[in-house]
Scaffold this motif. Sequence first.
Motif, short mmCIF file in Angstrom:
data_model
loop_
_atom_site.label_atom_id
_atom_site.label_comp_id
_atom_site.label_asym_id
_atom_site.label_seq_id
_atom_site.Cartn_x
_atom_site.Cartn_y
_atom_site.Cartn_z
N VAL A 1 52.87 42.07 40.21
CA VAL A 1 52.48 42.70 38.95
C VAL A 1 52.75 44.19 39.04
N SER A 2 52.53 44.88 37.95
CA SER A 2 53.02 46.26 37.85
C SER A 2 52.15 47.29 38.56
N SER A 3 50.86 46.94 38.81
CA SER A 3 49.99 47.91 39.46
C SER A 3 48.78 47.20 40.06
N PRO A 4 48.03 47.88 40.94
CA PRO A 4 46.79 47.28 41.47
C PRO A 4 45.78 46.95 40.38
N LYS A 5 45.81 47.67 39.27
CA LYS A 5 44.88 47.36 38.18
C LYS A 5 45.12 45.95 37.65
N GLU A 6 46.39 45.63 37.41
CA GLU A 6 46.72 44.28 36.92
C GLU A 6 46.38 43.22 37.97
N ALA A 7 46.57 43.55 39.23
CA ALA A 7 46.25 42.59 40.29
C ALA A 7 44.76 42.30 40.33
N GLU A 8 43.94 43.34 40.27
CA GLU A 8 42.49 43.15 40.28
C GLU A 8 42.02 42.46 39.00
N ALA A 9 42.64 42.84 37.87
CA ALA A 9 42.26 42.21 36.61
C ALA A 9 42.61 40.72 36.61
N THR A 10 43.66 40.35 37.30
CA THR A 10 44.03 38.94 37.42
C THR A 10 42.94 38.17 38.15
#
Length: 238
Positions: free
Chosen positions: A5-14
């Motif tokens: 994904v594009s950033s750690p934010k998207e990874a954590e949100a996933t």
Amino acid sequence: EVFTVSSPKEAEATKILENTFRIVNCALANEMAIVYNKMGINIWEVIAAAATKPFGFTPFYPGPGVGGHCIPLDPFYLTYKAREYDYHTRLIELSGEINDNMPEYVVERLMEILNEQEKPLKNSKIMLLGIAYKGDIDDLRESPALKVWEELEKKGARVEYYDPYCKNTKWKNSIVESVVLTPDLVTSYDAVVVTTWHKHNVDYQMVLDNAKILFDTKNAVVSALGESVLSAANYIRL
């Protein structure tokens, strides 16, 4: 395969989305179990029938609550963070409330079952079959079985447990050991309550053959032995 994904934010949100999906659907299954029981409808049969649909349905199953270090906790990180953005995550919070109420509901059901046998819960001898938060592990974090245990003791029940993976546990500043599962011991309890579905190292047939009442909150006995157990007079599912 790693999905990038594009950033750690998207990874954590996933991760948060996946756990929120589960807590919400667990709550739906639990609420349906409560209302269908009141209506005299078999929730387990309903879920099995709904699961035959090839799309649009993912089966989730009722139980004594949710446990572990992810599902009961991670969605509420989002709840907390969302307040900074002036948003109230109502669905997450309601789902948590429903799931958190399940240990109390399990005890209420057990009280009804015992009352039908003219037996009060107070001073009844109860075995919890499994105290880990999920099957075939020894992890007790946020285990709903421990919350059932606490609710039972509040009502005056005498509680012991059997768990092949949790030989002992700290309980109210004491170390409590798992009992050794034998036919004579099972017979000595007023009720056995399945609170964890361990697929291994539990002789469900022996428990069924010897329990006065076998209250199964996880559908474990049917899963282990087949639907023929439904004809047993001492067997009751959530």
